[in-house]
Design a protein around this motif. Structure first.
Motif, PDB file in Angstrom:
ATOM      1  N   GLY A 570      15.243  23.187  10.419  1.00  0.00           N
ATOM      2  CA  GLY A 570      14.473  22.384  11.355  1.00  0.00           C
ATOM      3  C   GLY A 570      13.303  21.645  10.752  1.00  0.00           C
ATOM      4  N   SER A 571      13.092  21.739   9.444  1.00  0.00           N
ATOM      5  CA  SER A 571      11.973  21.043   8.811  1.00  0.00           C
ATOM      6  C   SER A 571      12.278  19.555   8.682  1.00  0.00           C
ATOM      7  CB  SER A 571      11.687  21.631   7.428  1.00  0.00           C
ATOM      8  OG  SER A 571      12.747  21.327   6.534  1.00  0.00           O
ATOM      9  N   ILE A 572      11.255  18.779   8.347  1.00  0.00           N
ATOM     10  CA  ILE A 572      11.433  17.334   8.209  1.00  0.00           C
ATOM     11  C   ILE A 572      12.422  17.019   7.093  1.00  0.00           C
ATOM     12  CG2 ILE A 572       9.479  17.061   6.635  1.00  0.00           C
ATOM     13  CD1 ILE A 572       8.928  14.346   7.951  1.00  0.00           C
ATOM     14  N   SER A 573      12.514  17.880   6.088  1.00  0.00           N
ATOM     15  CA  SER A 573      13.418  17.602   4.970  1.00  0.00           C
ATOM     16  C   SER A 573      14.865  17.951   5.281  1.00  0.00           C
ATOM     17  CB  SER A 573      12.959  18.333   3.708  1.00  0.00           C
ATOM     18  OG  SER A 573      12.903  19.715   3.908  1.00  0.00           O
ATOM     19  N   THR A 574      15.160  18.269   6.545  1.00  0.00           N
ATOM     20  CA  THR A 574      16.554  18.404   6.986  1.00  0.00           C
ATOM     21  C   THR A 574      16.904  17.338   8.022  1.00  0.00           C
ATOM     22  OG1 THR A 574      16.022  19.944   8.786  1.00  0.00           O
ATOM     23  CG2 THR A 574      16.457  20.905   6.623  1.00  0.00           C
ATOM     24  N   GLN A 575      15.977  16.373   8.261  1.00  0.00           N
ATOM     25  CA  GLN A 575      16.175  15.399   9.337  1.00  0.00           C
ATOM     26  C   GLN A 575      15.939  13.974   8.816  1.00  0.00           C
ATOM     27  OE1 GLN A 575      14.950  16.618  13.319  1.00  0.00           O
ATOM     28  NE2 GLN A 575      13.977  18.435  12.462  1.00  0.00           N
ATOM     29  N   PRO A 576      17.010  13.278   8.432  1.00  0.00           N
ATOM     30  CA  PRO A 576      16.856  11.954   7.828  1.00  0.00           C
ATOM     31  C   PRO A 576      16.091  10.958   8.688  1.00  0.00           C
ATOM     32  CG  PRO A 576      19.109  12.759   7.534  1.00  0.00           C
ATOM     33  CD  PRO A 576      18.425  13.726   8.443  1.00  0.00           C
ATOM     34  N   ILE A 577      16.368  10.915   9.976  1.00  0.00           N
ATOM     35  CA  ILE A 577      15.700   9.942  10.846  1.00  0.00           C
ATOM     36  C   ILE A 577      14.202  10.203  10.889  1.00  0.00           C
ATOM     37  CG2 ILE A 577      15.387   9.324  13.282  1.00  0.00           C
ATOM     38  CD1 ILE A 577      18.430   9.396  13.568  1.00  0.00           C
ATOM     39  N   VAL A 578      13.813  11.463  11.028  1.00  0.00           N
ATOM     40  CA  VAL A 578      12.392  11.804  11.082  1.00  0.00           C
ATOM     41  C   VAL A 578      11.713  11.472   9.756  1.00  0.00           C
ATOM     42  CG1 VAL A 578      10.729  13.657  11.460  1.00  0.00           C
ATOM     43  CG2 VAL A 578      12.851  13.612  12.773  1.00  0.00           C
ATOM     44  N   ALA A 579      12.391  11.785   8.644  1.00  0.00           N
ATOM     45  CA  ALA A 579      11.810  11.506   7.329  1.00  0.00           C
ATOM     46  C   ALA A 579      11.598  10.010   7.129  1.00  0.00           C
ATOM     47  CB  ALA A 579      12.713  12.069   6.235  1.00  0.00           C
ATOM     48  N   ALA A 580      12.584   9.215   7.462  1.00  0.00           N
ATOM     49  CA  ALA A 580      12.446   7.767   7.301  1.00  0.00           C
ATOM     50  C   ALA A 580      11.350   7.230   8.207  1.00  0.00           C
ATOM     51  CB  ALA A 580      13.782   7.081   7.612  1.00  0.00           C
ATOM     52  N   GLU A 581      11.301   7.713   9.439  1.00  0.00           N
ATOM     53  CA  GLU A 581      10.275   7.231  10.361  1.00  0.00           C
ATOM     54  C   GLU A 581       8.884   7.638   9.889  1.00  0.00           C
ATOM     55  OE1 GLU A 581      10.522   6.860  14.970  1.00  0.00           O
ATOM     56  OE2 GLU A 581       9.621   8.817  14.542  1.00  0.00           O
ATOM     57  N   TYR A 582       8.760   8.788   9.247  1.00  0.00           N
ATOM     58  CA  TYR A 582       7.458   9.191   8.711  1.00  0.00           C
ATOM     59  C   TYR A 582       6.961   8.157   7.696  1.00  0.00           C
ATOM     60  CZ  TYR A 582       3.919  11.562   5.964  1.00  0.00           C
ATOM     61  OH  TYR A 582       2.751  11.862   5.299  1.00  0.00           O
ATOM     62  N   PHE A 583       7.803   7.813   6.725  1.00  0.00           N
ATOM     63  CA  PHE A 583       7.394   6.827   5.715  1.00  0.00           C
ATOM     64  C   PHE A 583       7.101   5.478   6.359  1.00  0.00           C
ATOM     65  CE2 PHE A 583       9.771   9.689   2.756  1.00  0.00           C
ATOM     66  CZ  PHE A 583       8.735   9.947   1.884  1.00  0.00           C
ATOM     67  N   THR A 585       6.156   4.843   9.396  1.00  0.00           N
ATOM     68  CA  THR A 585       4.916   4.910  10.170  1.00  0.00           C
ATOM     69  C   THR A 585       3.703   4.879   9.256  1.00  0.00           C
ATOM     70  OG1 THR A 585       6.011   6.151  11.933  1.00  0.00           O
ATOM     71  CG2 THR A 585       3.607   6.252  11.847  1.00  0.00           C
ATOM     72  N   MET A 586       3.734   5.622   8.163  1.00  0.00           N
ATOM     73  CA  MET A 586       2.594   5.598   7.241  1.00  0.00           C
ATOM     74  C   MET A 586       2.393   4.197   6.671  1.00  0.00           C
ATOM     75  SD  MET A 586       1.236   8.517   7.479  1.00  0.00           S
ATOM     76  CE  MET A 586      -0.056   8.079   6.320  1.00  0.00           C
ATOM     77  N   ASN A 587       3.475   3.476   6.422  1.00  0.00           N
ATOM     78  CA  ASN A 587       3.331   2.106   5.932  1.00  0.00           C
ATOM     79  C   ASN A 587       2.725   1.192   6.995  1.00  0.00           C
ATOM     80  OD1 ASN A 587       4.362   1.385   3.133  1.00  0.00           O
ATOM     81  ND2 ASN A 587       5.906   2.848   3.821  1.00  0.00           N
ATOM     82  N   ARG A 588       3.102   1.378   8.244  1.00  0.00           N
ATOM     83  CA  ARG A 588       2.510   0.573   9.310  1.00  0.00           C
ATOM     84  C   ARG A 588       1.035   0.919   9.508  1.00  0.00           C
ATOM     85  NH1 ARG A 588       7.766   0.426  10.006  1.00  0.00           N
ATOM     86  NH2 ARG A 588       8.767  -1.205  11.272  1.00  0.00           N
ATOM     87  N   LEU A 589       0.712   2.188   9.421  1.00  0.00           N
ATOM     88  CA  LEU A 589      -0.691   2.579   9.516  1.00  0.00           C
ATOM     89  C   LEU A 589      -1.511   1.939   8.401  1.00  0.00           C
ATOM     90  CD1 LEU A 589      -0.172   6.335  10.426  1.00  0.00           C
ATOM     91  CD2 LEU A 589      -1.355   4.665  11.855  1.00  0.00           C
ATOM     92  N   ASN A 590      -0.939   1.862   7.216  1.00  0.00           N
ATOM     93  CA  ASN A 590      -1.657   1.229   6.112  1.00  0.00           C
ATOM     94  C   ASN A 590      -1.701  -0.284   6.248  1.00  0.00           C
ATOM     95  OD1 ASN A 590      -2.718   3.171   4.081  1.00  0.00           O
ATOM     96  ND2 ASN A 590      -0.628   3.959   4.192  1.00  0.00           N
ATOM     97  N   ARG A 591      -0.678  -0.843   6.832  1.00  0.00           N
ATOM     98  CA  ARG A 591      -0.707  -2.297   7.055  1.00  0.00           C
ATOM     99  C   ARG A 591      -1.804  -2.668   8.046  1.00  0.00           C
ATOM    100  NH1 ARG A 591       4.049  -6.062   9.808  1.00  0.00           N
ATOM    101  NH2 ARG A 591       3.022  -8.063   9.472  1.00  0.00           N
ATOM    102  N   PHE A 592      -1.986  -1.834   9.069  1.00  0.00           N
ATOM    103  CA  PHE A 592      -2.974  -2.110  10.107  1.00  0.00           C
ATOM    104  C   PHE A 592      -4.173  -1.165   9.978  1.00  0.00           C
ATOM    105  CE2 PHE A 592       1.152  -3.415  11.959  1.00  0.00           C
ATOM    106  CZ  PHE A 592       0.885  -4.774  12.106  1.00  0.00           C
ATOM    107  N   SER A 593      -4.560  -0.869   8.757  1.00  0.00           N
ATOM    108  CA  SER A 593      -5.644   0.097   8.540  1.00  0.00           C
ATOM    109  C   SER A 593      -6.977  -0.400   9.084  1.00  0.00           C
ATOM    110  CB  SER A 593      -5.769   0.436   7.052  1.00  0.00           C
ATOM    111  OG  SER A 593      -6.064  -0.731   6.289  1.00  0.00           O
ATOM    112  N   ASN A 594      -7.235  -1.694   9.028  1.00  0.00           N
ATOM    113  CA  ASN A 594      -8.484  -2.202   9.587  1.00  0.00           C
ATOM    114  C   ASN A 594      -8.539  -1.984  11.100  1.00  0.00           C
ATOM    115  OD1 ASN A 594      -9.489  -3.034   7.145  1.00  0.00           O
ATOM    116  ND2 ASN A 594      -8.774  -5.145   7.346  1.00  0.00           N
ATOM    117  N   GLU A 595      -7.413  -2.234  11.753  1.00  0.00           N
ATOM    118  CA  GLU A 595      -7.357  -2.018  13.199  1.00  0.00           C
ATOM    119  C   GLU A 595      -7.559  -0.539  13.539  1.00  0.00           C
ATOM    120  OE1 GLU A 595      -5.214  -5.871  12.497  1.00  0.00           O
ATOM    121  OE2 GLU A 595      -5.385  -3.943  11.484  1.00  0.00           O
TER     122      GLU A 595
END
Length: 820
Positions: A570-583, A585-595
């Motif tokens: 049940g960890s994130i490293s057994t769930q491809p969709i969750v793992a991809a969405e994590y990366f 999301t972190m990229n979107r957070l960094n893209r909109f870091s000023n906001e």
């Protein structure tokens, strides 16, 4: 004859099962072959047309590739995999799988990974066929240039949010310890980390035991230091930073030889007597010799003083009691004054005994879904005595970590320091949390960052939810998980509390349990959860995280220890969709870091909740009511804050406070009562929530009725469900809501319960963040403060929005730039 028939039937059934398993295995092989073909297809298109290292399609391709390798390994090592999948039994009551159930879980696990990985590559193929191809969210961040400045990590003055995973540091395999690993295995691990770095992995964790460093002649073990420096240099070469965690266990025999009694303790995370003089000598010796050797290692980002520490009150030794008696004398001055405060008749401070064994700490299983038993401290102590016991217990822990931080900074003045405490410590809604020794406010002066261990899981984590018997008088305060799509409340409540403390400190979660924890496993989380939980966390003050946990499957046996198998299912490293969405999301957070930086630091918090430590210490009413009050106040678009009695005493009520919510506060200092009186006189609207009014001072003595008579005519709201209280408070908050530049409403309703939102100005642009926390999709509307509909552009989902009706799915996030 019957025996032969049964034997025949048994053999027949086993043959059928074996045949089915071979058939299913063949199907898995065929699907894995298709997955690899599609991964190659995506790779060819990306190589021809270009693709940013952290674009969505590249992330989908990379993550699908990791899981293709993992599935290959799991098909080749079925028994090892089955063993890991069945090992989540760390707590009483966890499942024990039969052989048939083990096989079924294994098949379901392989099937889910294949299904999700194929979805990722299909989506990547769809994206590569669109124009433009290879849309990078940002250029890969140079994490090795990251510094901490003005409350954020930055690269060339740009705010950045590093992500990461626990256990991922174990990918750098010790070939001496694991000689069966090949050069190819190790090369794959390093390639894997380099790709992750470009997709958003900026920080990893390393730990070092302070006791293990000491030698018999009170120098440090240079071999251990050299090994740690070698590890740091490996991560420097990979371009990621390191959070250095201090550990406090091991080397017991030598420690006892050097400082007899030093290992007597009752705590988690610190295996030493924190009041023992030898403990402070140990810290001084090790820090003075160890830190100068690594201070210039560029990979080091931050220091974590301990992992999930908490301290039982039965751990007070003679050293602690000497300290306690001195503290009491300083606090009360005379034994007569103490006896008055405690309702006791001691002759001297030195005769005051140790506290009784864990008077408010019943045994509690974190996976328990019902309320634990409660023991009322008043049965054992007067309110004044109990107040002093808990206050000193918190003080002794804060003193210990203050000394650790001072020793670190003495050698490295610019060190960035935090201490990763569990979210249920300090203002956790369970009775055992009161006596854990963790007072976040006391610790704030010693740290640069609030270290946390939060759990916004798909299911409710009982340690951060109000759960009482359904027939209890205040059962209406129970957290109702049916209203929401995941357990968001514990995280948001804690983050808003921590970022309200003074001096202000941002939040790092270096063991982020958004996806799994020991007793809670959800193997099919799917889309939306990573995005919603992370956007919400950063809105409320998170600046860095490492997710629990990533475990790869390369090499002959990739589990560094048997214990690690227990965390796999049940960890994130057994769930491809969750793992991809994590990366992603972190990229979107960094893209909109000023906001995000602007949203997370509002210019004012006009609604504040008063925190009374004396009330929290004495009983559960205050904390349970605080949780409900926060839940019913946070969906109005107005930033919330907390204020403590220490803040009131030091600086008075924050000047931006317009509404002060007083939730079931029974005990309050006379000085705080007077500040409330002044605040009311100056126009601050005081509001009482619940059925308990202020009647006692901090030591439990009745307050003069005249002193609290000014509270008689303030608005009072009884216990209610969160939606009902939200509606009631919305009416009194209406003047504030009317001033908002953007008002959010659910279609055909007057409020936005369950839809977290906040608006800010960024470089002259009006930006609105919305997170749908409700358990159902929702249609929302946007209005200005004149009642006109507002349109805009959703920067996250790259589409225009019509403010008359914006349809949001469960866990959907929108970041909308409002049209002028």
């Amino acid at each position: 004859m019957k025996r032969y028939i049964l034997s025949f039937l048994t053999m027949f059934m086993l043959s059928v099962i074996s045949s089915c398993q071979r058939s299913e295995h063949n199907e898995f092989e065929q699907r894995l072959s298709v997955l690899n073909e599609k991964i190659n297809e995506v790779s060819i298109v990306l190589s021809e047309n270009g693709g940013g290292a952290n674009s969505d399609e590249v992330i989908n391709r990379n993550v699908a590739g990791y899981f293709a390798d993992y599935i290959r390994w799991e098909l080749d090592h079925p028994e090892l995999t089955k063993d890991a999948l069945a090992r989540n039994d760390l707590w009483p009551g966890q499942e024990k799988l039969s052989p048939e159930e083990r096989n079924q879980r294994y098949d379901q696990h392989i099937d889910r990974q294949l299904t999700d990985a194929l979805k990722l590559v299909d989506k990547a193929l769809q994206m590569t066929n669109q124009q433009p191809v290879g849309r990078a969210m940002n250029e890969p961040i140079s994490w090795n240039e990251m510094v901490f400045e003005d409350g954020y990590f930055r690269v060339e003055d740009r705010v950045v949010f590093p992500g990461g995973f626990n256990i991922v540091d174990r990918q750098l395999v010790n070939r001496d310890l694991y000689p069966e690993w090949t050069d190819s295995d190790e090369a794959e691990s390093k390639d894997f980390l380099t790709e992750m770095r470009d997709m958003g992995l900026g920080v990893v964790g390393l730990s070092i035991s302070i006791p293990q460093l000491i030698t018999k002649d009170k120098t440090i073990d240079q071999a251990v230091v050299d090994d740690k420096i070698a590890e740091l240099k490996k991560f420097e070469a990979l371009g990621v930073r390191v959070d250095m965690r201090l550990k406090w266990g091991g080397n017991e025999e030598l420690l006892e030889e050097l400082w007899p009694g030093i290992t007597k303790h009752a705590s988690n995370g610190v295996d030493l007597d924190i009041d023992h003089p030898g403990t402070f000598e140990l810290i001084s010796i090790v820090m003075s010799q160890f830190i100068p050797q690594i201070i210039d290692e560029p990979a080091i980002l931050s220091w974590d003083m301990a992992n999930e520490p908490f301290f039982d009150m039965k751990g007070w030794t003679d050293h602690g009691m000497k300290h306690f008696h001195e503290w009491l004398e300083g606090r009360h001055q005379t034994i007569e004054a103490l006896n008055h405060s405690w309702n006791t008749d001691y002759v001297s401070f030195s005769e005051i005994p140790k506290p009784k064994d864990n008077p408010t700490q019943p045994e509690y299983n974190p996976g328990q879904r019902t309320a634990p038993p409660k023991i009322i401290p008043a049965l054992d102590y007067s309110p004044g005595q109990w107040y002093d016991l808990i206050t000193f217990h918190n003080y002794r822990v804060a003193r210990f970590f203050g000394i650790v931080a001072t020793e670190i900074r003495h050698q490295s003045p610019e060190a960035i320091i935090h201490m990763k405490a569990q979210d249920n410590n300090s203002l956790g809604p369970k009775p055992f949390a009161v006596a854990d020794g963790i007072d976040r406010e006391m610790l704030t002066s010693a740290i640069n960052l609030h270290g946390v261990d939060t759990r916004p899981l798909p299911e409710t984590e009982p340690r951060m939810a109000v759960i009482m018997d359904s027939n209890a008088p205040r059962a209406v305060l129970n957290y109702d998980e049916s209203l929401y799509s995941f357990h968001w409340l514990g995280q948001s409540f804690l983050y808003d509390y921590l970022t309200s403390l003074e001096p202000n400190r941002p939040i790092v979660d270096m063991e982020y349990h958004a996806f799994s924890i020991n007793p809670i496993r959800v193997p099919d989380i799917g889309y939306g959860h990573a995005s919603a939980s992370l956007w919400l966390a950063h809105l409320h003050g998170m600046v860095a995280n490492m997710v629990w946990y990533w475990h790869q499957r390369y090499g002959p046996n990739p589990f560094p220890s048997e214990e690690l198998k227990s965390w796999f299912y049940g960890s994130i490293s057994t769930q491809p969709i969750v793992a991809a969405e994590y990366f992603q999301t972190m990229n979107r957070l960094n893209r909109f870091s000023n906001e995000i930086a602007s949203l997370a630091k509002p210019s004012a918090r006009p609604i504040r909740l008063l925190v009374s430590k004396p009330s929290y210490i004495q009983n559960q009413k205050h904390i349970e009511s605080l949780h409900r009050t926060y839940e019913a106040s946070c969906f109005h678009g107005v930033p919330l804050g907390f204020v403590t009695e220490k803040i009131l005493a030091n600086n008075g009520l924050p000047p931006d406070t317009e509404y002060l919510l007083i939730a079931d506060i029974q005990f309050l200092t006379p000085e705080s009562i007077e500040i409330l009186r002044t605040a009311k006189r100056n126009g601050v609207q005081l509001i009482q929530i619940g059925q308990q009014g202020i009647v006692d001072d901090d030591f439990g003595f009745p307050v003069d009725k005249e002193a609290i008579s000014f509270l008689e005519d303030i608005p009072k709201y009884d216990y209610a469900t969160a939606p009902d209280l939200d509606k009631q408070l919305g009416e009194i908050f209406q003047p504030l809501i009317d001033e908002l530049l953007v008002k959010v409403k659910i279609l055909n309703k007057q409020n936005a319960f369950g839809v977290m939102h906040r608006v800010t100005m960024v470089d002259g642009r009006l930006v609105l963040l919305i997170v749908n926390l409700r358990s159902t999709p929702v249609n929302i509307q946007l209005f200005n403060n004149q009642g006109d509909v507002l349109d805009g552009f959703d920067m996250l989902n790259q589409k225009p929005v019509n403010g008359e009706k914006i349809s949001m799915d469960i866990k959907e996030v929108c970041l909308i730039e409002i049209k002028n």
